[in-house]
Scaffold this motif. Structure first.
Motif, PDB file in Angstrom:
ATOM      1  N   ASN A 120       0.839  -1.194   0.000  1.00 31.07           N
ATOM      2  CA  ASN A 120       0.000   0.000   0.000  1.00 31.07           C
ATOM      3  C   ASN A 120       0.875   1.244   0.000  1.00 31.07           C
ATOM      4  OD1 ASN A 120      -3.149  -0.497   0.594  1.00 31.07           O
ATOM      5  ND2 ASN A 120      -1.960  -2.181   1.439  1.00 31.07           N
ATOM      6  N   HIS A 121       0.395   2.287  -0.680  1.00 36.11           N
ATOM      7  CA  HIS A 121       1.128   3.545  -0.824  1.00 36.11           C
ATOM      8  C   HIS A 121       0.342   4.673  -0.160  1.00 36.11           C
ATOM      9  CE1 HIS A 121       3.901   1.795  -3.880  1.00 36.11           C
ATOM     10  NE2 HIS A 121       2.844   1.031  -4.133  1.00 36.11           N
ATOM     11  N   PHE A 122       1.040   5.474   0.635  1.00 34.66           N
ATOM     12  CA  PHE A 122       0.414   6.584   1.349  1.00 34.66           C
ATOM     13  C   PHE A 122       1.297   7.822   1.253  1.00 34.66           C
ATOM     14  CE2 PHE A 122      -0.161   2.545   3.658  1.00 34.66           C
ATOM     15  CZ  PHE A 122      -1.519   2.382   3.524  1.00 34.66           C
ATOM     16  N   HIS A 123       0.766   8.949   1.722  1.00 32.91           N
ATOM     17  CA  HIS A 123       1.536  10.182   1.867  1.00 32.91           C
ATOM     18  C   HIS A 123       1.446  10.630   3.325  1.00 32.91           C
ATOM     19  CE1 HIS A 123       1.596  10.310  -2.489  1.00 32.91           C
ATOM     20  NE2 HIS A 123       2.440  11.340  -2.433  1.00 32.91           N
ATOM     21  N   ALA A 124       2.573  10.509   4.039  1.00 32.32           N
ATOM     22  CA  ALA A 124       2.598  10.981   5.420  1.00 32.32           C
ATOM     23  C   ALA A 124       2.639  12.497   5.443  1.00 32.32           C
ATOM     24  CB  ALA A 124       3.808  10.400   6.145  1.00 32.32           C
ATOM     25  N   PHE A 125       1.935  13.085   6.400  1.00 30.61           N
ATOM     26  CA  PHE A 125       1.897  14.538   6.584  1.00 30.61           C
ATOM     27  C   PHE A 125       1.392  15.265   5.347  1.00 30.61           C
ATOM     28  CE2 PHE A 125       5.765  12.781   8.665  1.00 30.61           C
ATOM     29  CZ  PHE A 125       5.229  12.665   9.926  1.00 30.61           C
ATOM     30  N   GLY A 126       0.730  14.526   4.431  1.00 28.25           N
ATOM     31  CA  GLY A 126       0.150  15.143   3.256  1.00 28.25           C
ATOM     32  C   GLY A 126       1.099  15.332   2.100  1.00 28.25           C
ATOM     33  N   PHE A 127       2.403  15.003   2.278  1.00 23.28           N
ATOM     34  CA  PHE A 127       3.333  15.244   1.179  1.00 23.28           C
ATOM     35  C   PHE A 127       4.421  14.183   1.052  1.00 23.28           C
ATOM     36  CE2 PHE A 127       5.181  17.277   4.892  1.00 23.28           C
ATOM     37  CZ  PHE A 127       6.517  16.935   4.818  1.00 23.28           C
ATOM     38  N   MET A 128       4.756  13.467   2.121  1.00 25.26           N
ATOM     39  CA  MET A 128       5.881  12.527   2.077  1.00 25.26           C
ATOM     40  C   MET A 128       5.411  11.141   1.630  1.00 25.26           C
ATOM     41  SD  MET A 128       8.530  11.437   5.093  1.00 25.26           S
ATOM     42  CE  MET A 128       8.959  13.152   5.397  1.00 25.26           C
ATOM     43  N   PRO A 129       5.877  10.651   0.459  1.00 20.30           N
ATOM     44  CA  PRO A 129       5.426   9.345  -0.024  1.00 20.30           C
ATOM     45  C   PRO A 129       5.970   8.205   0.834  1.00 20.30           C
ATOM     46  CG  PRO A 129       7.149  10.204  -1.449  1.00 20.30           C
ATOM     47  CD  PRO A 129       6.822  11.298  -0.470  1.00 20.30           C
ATOM     48  N   ASN A 130       5.095   7.260   1.148  1.00 21.62           N
ATOM     49  CA  ASN A 130       5.450   6.072   1.917  1.00 21.62           C
ATOM     50  C   ASN A 130       4.844   4.851   1.252  1.00 21.62           C
ATOM     51  OD1 ASN A 130       6.447   7.077   4.868  1.00 21.62           O
ATOM     52  ND2 ASN A 130       4.933   8.472   4.041  1.00 21.62           N
ATOM     53  N   SER A 131       5.457   3.711   1.465  1.00 26.77           N
ATOM     54  CA  SER A 131       4.857   2.454   1.040  1.00 26.77           C
ATOM     55  C   SER A 131       5.248   1.374   2.039  1.00 26.77           C
ATOM     56  CB  SER A 131       5.299   2.058  -0.377  1.00 26.77           C
ATOM     57  OG  SER A 131       6.658   1.685  -0.395  1.00 26.77           O
ATOM     58  N   ALA A 132       4.402   0.364   2.146  1.00 25.17           N
ATOM     59  CA  ALA A 132       4.664  -0.727   3.082  1.00 25.17           C
ATOM     60  C   ALA A 132       3.884  -1.948   2.663  1.00 25.17           C
ATOM     61  CB  ALA A 132       4.283  -0.325   4.508  1.00 25.17           C
ATOM     62  N   MET A 133       4.456  -3.097   2.967  1.00 21.21           N
ATOM     63  CA  MET A 133       3.706  -4.336   2.835  1.00 21.21           C
ATOM     64  C   MET A 133       2.847  -4.499   4.082  1.00 21.21           C
ATOM     65  SD  MET A 133       4.329  -5.730  -0.078  1.00 21.21           S
ATOM     66  CE  MET A 133       3.647  -7.375   0.192  1.00 21.21           C
ATOM     67  N   VAL A 134       1.578  -4.811   3.867  1.00 19.16           N
ATOM     68  CA  VAL A 134       0.623  -4.950   4.966  1.00 19.16           C
ATOM     69  C   VAL A 134       0.113  -6.391   4.996  1.00 19.16           C
ATOM     70  CG1 VAL A 134      -1.552  -4.144   5.951  1.00 19.16           C
ATOM     71  CG2 VAL A 134      -0.055  -2.531   4.752  1.00 19.16           C
ATOM     72  N   GLU A 135       0.233  -7.022   6.151  1.00 16.77           N
ATOM     73  CA  GLU A 135      -0.216  -8.406   6.341  1.00 16.77           C
ATOM     74  C   GLU A 135      -1.318  -8.398   7.399  1.00 16.77           C
ATOM     75  OE1 GLU A 135       2.644 -11.942   6.627  1.00 16.77           O
ATOM     76  OE2 GLU A 135       2.005 -11.630   8.721  1.00 16.77           O
ATOM     77  N   LEU A 136      -2.504  -8.834   7.001  1.00 19.07           N
ATOM     78  CA  LEU A 136      -3.670  -8.837   7.883  1.00 19.07           C
ATOM     79  C   LEU A 136      -4.002 -10.284   8.248  1.00 19.07           C
ATOM     80  CD1 LEU A 136      -5.717  -6.861   9.154  1.00 19.07           C
ATOM     81  CD2 LEU A 136      -7.137  -7.165   7.123  1.00 19.07           C
ATOM     82  N   SER A 137      -3.805 -10.631   9.518  1.00 19.46           N
ATOM     83  CA  SER A 137      -3.984 -12.015   9.976  1.00 19.46           C
ATOM     84  C   SER A 137      -5.193 -12.144  10.879  1.00 19.46           C
ATOM     85  CB  SER A 137      -2.734 -12.488  10.738  1.00 19.46           C
ATOM     86  OG  SER A 137      -1.582 -12.437   9.918  1.00 19.46           O
ATOM     87  N   GLN A 138      -5.775 -13.331  10.846  1.00 17.30           N
ATOM     88  CA  GLN A 138      -6.957 -13.646  11.646  1.00 17.30           C
ATOM     89  C   GLN A 138      -6.506 -14.326  12.928  1.00 17.30           C
ATOM     90  OE1 GLN A 138      -9.713 -15.964   9.378  1.00 17.30           O
ATOM     91  NE2 GLN A 138     -11.286 -16.016  10.951  1.00 17.30           N
ATOM     92  N   LEU A 139      -6.972 -13.821  14.089  1.00 18.86           N
ATOM     93  CA  LEU A 139      -6.558 -14.368  15.379  1.00 18.86           C
ATOM     94  C   LEU A 139      -7.545 -15.383  15.939  1.00 18.86           C
ATOM     95  CD1 LEU A 139      -5.209 -11.111  17.080  1.00 18.86           C
ATOM     96  CD2 LEU A 139      -3.952 -12.840  15.781  1.00 18.86           C
ATOM     97  N   GLY A 140      -8.708 -15.471  15.349  1.00 19.97           N
ATOM     98  CA  GLY A 140      -9.725 -16.424  15.780  1.00 19.97           C
ATOM     99  C   GLY A 140     -10.772 -16.548  14.715  1.00 19.97           C
TER     100      GLY A 140
END
Length: 497
Positions: A350-370
């Motif tokens: 996923n790609h985002f902009h921190a503080f409205g201007f700084m480009p960021n990206s990260a791999m996001v892993e969504l796990s089920q706990l139950g």
């Protein structure tokens, strides 16, 4: 590119008609033909012979005579959607079933019917039919006869059918789910005084000791074996190379059609294929299904939306039964994610902009706990209220983070410090378990821990991502039935924003 944050609705608990649709399972039952040309010559009317059905209520079994009529085009093309019209289910319920209705206090009934057609094509490589669930059809108010059978007709519409290859396509009658309800006699207190109209109008809180039985009967019906259950069909012609008959570009190898508005991004209900490895039976009890589910979650602190890639959800679907705590029917389904043997969605960048201007990206892993617990409640009689509620605990892990193009070493254990409770709701017809649809709700993303060496990045990740009341919108596709391969492989839904 910064993703667009989708609209957040005002928070409310939705309530609307759920009806008999949640009772409908996808069951394979063998499925005779007649046809009359429509006046315009473009469609043909078809009707099955009168078939004997065996109808179970959970405690008793009754016979019914059923015929199903509909209209179909005489011909169509591979890849082109066809919708049955003039759908009518004509049913004669046996005298013993009428007696049971009268014994429970009914003098007239209304309700709904939903049937499943079995679809076969001469182009199929195997003999396993595909099951097509028709939307529920309404039954108008009908008085019970003093003797003999009860005859009712349910009129409705058909779902889209998209044949994948040229050949002869045939529809046959399969499972039928029927609910009949009636207006109960007003209760009269033993002292002869008038009943409290306010308490009578509140189905949520019955009086202490009040009868919570529902003025309705549900019938799960299947054709008696050994009958020719064909309804009718049509001829499917081929599409020109590289193009479907409706003018859209055909999917290329390894790719998919770019046509907007397609409901699924994989093959539709008539697609051939094996049951995916991720699909498995998760409970000894219940009907075993699997389906793709994915969606989006707002990240309010970043004014953005995070995409949740569609993954396989295995489902154990219980039977609909009378609720113990309130008038109505209740049904429980258990769901578990499976991605490469783990209870999680496929990781997504996923790609985002921190503080409205700084480009960021990260791999996001969504796990089920139950396990995801899906609770379904509905009233089959007026006011037809119904609600689906799904509850699940999840965990978010982020890794492979880049800030302004520079890697940020958050480590392998940067995740939410505590379970993230997600509560999603839906109403029929926007969602039912077998055909899928949209569920939405809100969640709080907890603080992060384990980010960077000795947690020095915990506060940064928490500040960027964590927050309260984040809107979540999930889309489930149609199911694949594990016991016979109907609807397999399951289609990947187009995620709704």
């Amino acid at each position: 590119m910064k993703p667009t944050r989708f609209a957040r609705p005002r928070r409310a608990v939705p309530t609307a008609v759920l009806g008999a649709a949640v009772l409908a399972g996808v069951f394979g039952v063998p499925s005779a033909s007649g046809g009359q040309p429509a006046p315009d010559g473009e469609r043909l009317g078809h009707e099955s012979p009168e078939l004997v059905y065996l109808c179970d209520t959970g405690t008793e079994r009754y016979e019914a005579k059923v015929s199903i009529g509909l209209s179909l085009p005489a011909t169509s093309s591979a890849g082109t959607s066809v919708e049955p019209t003039d759908v009518a289910v004509r049913l004669a319920l046996s005298e013993s079933a009428v007696a049971a209705l009268i014994e429970r206090g009914a003098t007239s009934v209304t309700g709904s019917a939903r049937f499943h057609a079995e679809v076969t094509t001469s182009a199929q490589d195997d003999a396993v039919p595909r099951v097509l669930a028709f939307p529920e059809a309404d039954i108008t108010s009908t008085s019970l006869p003093d003797s003999g059978e009860l005859r009712v007709t349910a009129a409705g519409v058909g779902p889209e059918i998209t044949p994948e290859a040229p050949g002869e396509l045939t529809l046959s009658a399969g499972r039928l789910n029927l609910i009949l309800g009636w207006e109960p006699e007003p209760s009269v207190p033993e002292d002869g005084s008038d009943a409290d109209p306010e308490s009578a109008d509140d189905p949520e809180v019955p009086d202490d000791g009040a009868e919570t039985d529902v003025p309705a009967m549900a019938f799960d019906c299947a054709p008696k074996p050994g009958q020719d259950t064909t309804i009718g069909g049509f001829t499917v012609h081929g599409a020109p190379p590289g193009e479907s008959e409706d003018g859209r570009s055909a999917p290329t190898p390894g790719g998919e059609s770019a046509s907007p508005g397609d409901r699924t991004t994989s093959k539709g209900e008539l697609a051939q294929g094996e049951i995916p490895d991720e699909c498995e039976q998760i409970r000894d009890e219940g009907v075993a299904w699997c389906a793709y589910i994915g969606g989006y979650s707002n990240i309010d602190s970043l004014d953005a939306a995070s995409r949740i890639e569609p993954g396989i959800m295995n489902l154990s679907v219980g039977s609909a039964m009378l609720c113990e705590d309130r008038p109505g029917f209740c049904q429980k389904t258990i769901g578990e994610l499976n991605y490469q043997g783990k209870n999680q969605f496929p990781p997504s960048r996923n790609h985002f902009h921190a503080f409205g201007f700084m480009p960021n990206s990260a791999m996001v892993e969504l796990s089920q706990l139950g396990p995801m617990e899906i609770e379904i409640f509905f009233l089959p009689t007026p006011p037809y209220d119904g609600l689906v509620t799904a509850n699940v605990d999840m965990s978010i892990r982020i890794y492979d983070v880049e800030v302004n193009g520079t890697p940020l070493e958050v480590g392998d254990s940067c995740r939410t410090a505590e379970p993230m409770r997600v509560v999603l709701t839906a109403t029929y017809p926007s969602y039912d378990v077998d055909s899928g649809g949209v569920l939405d709700g809100f969640t709080d993303i907890p603080p992060f821990s384990g980010c960077g060496k000795n947690g020095e990045l915990d506060a940064l990740m928490t500040g960027l991502i964590s927050g309260e009341e984040y809107y979540v919108k999930m889309t489930q596709g149609a199911i694949c039935e594990l016991r016979n391969g109907n609807g397999c492989p399951p289609p990947v839904p187009v995620l709704q924003q």
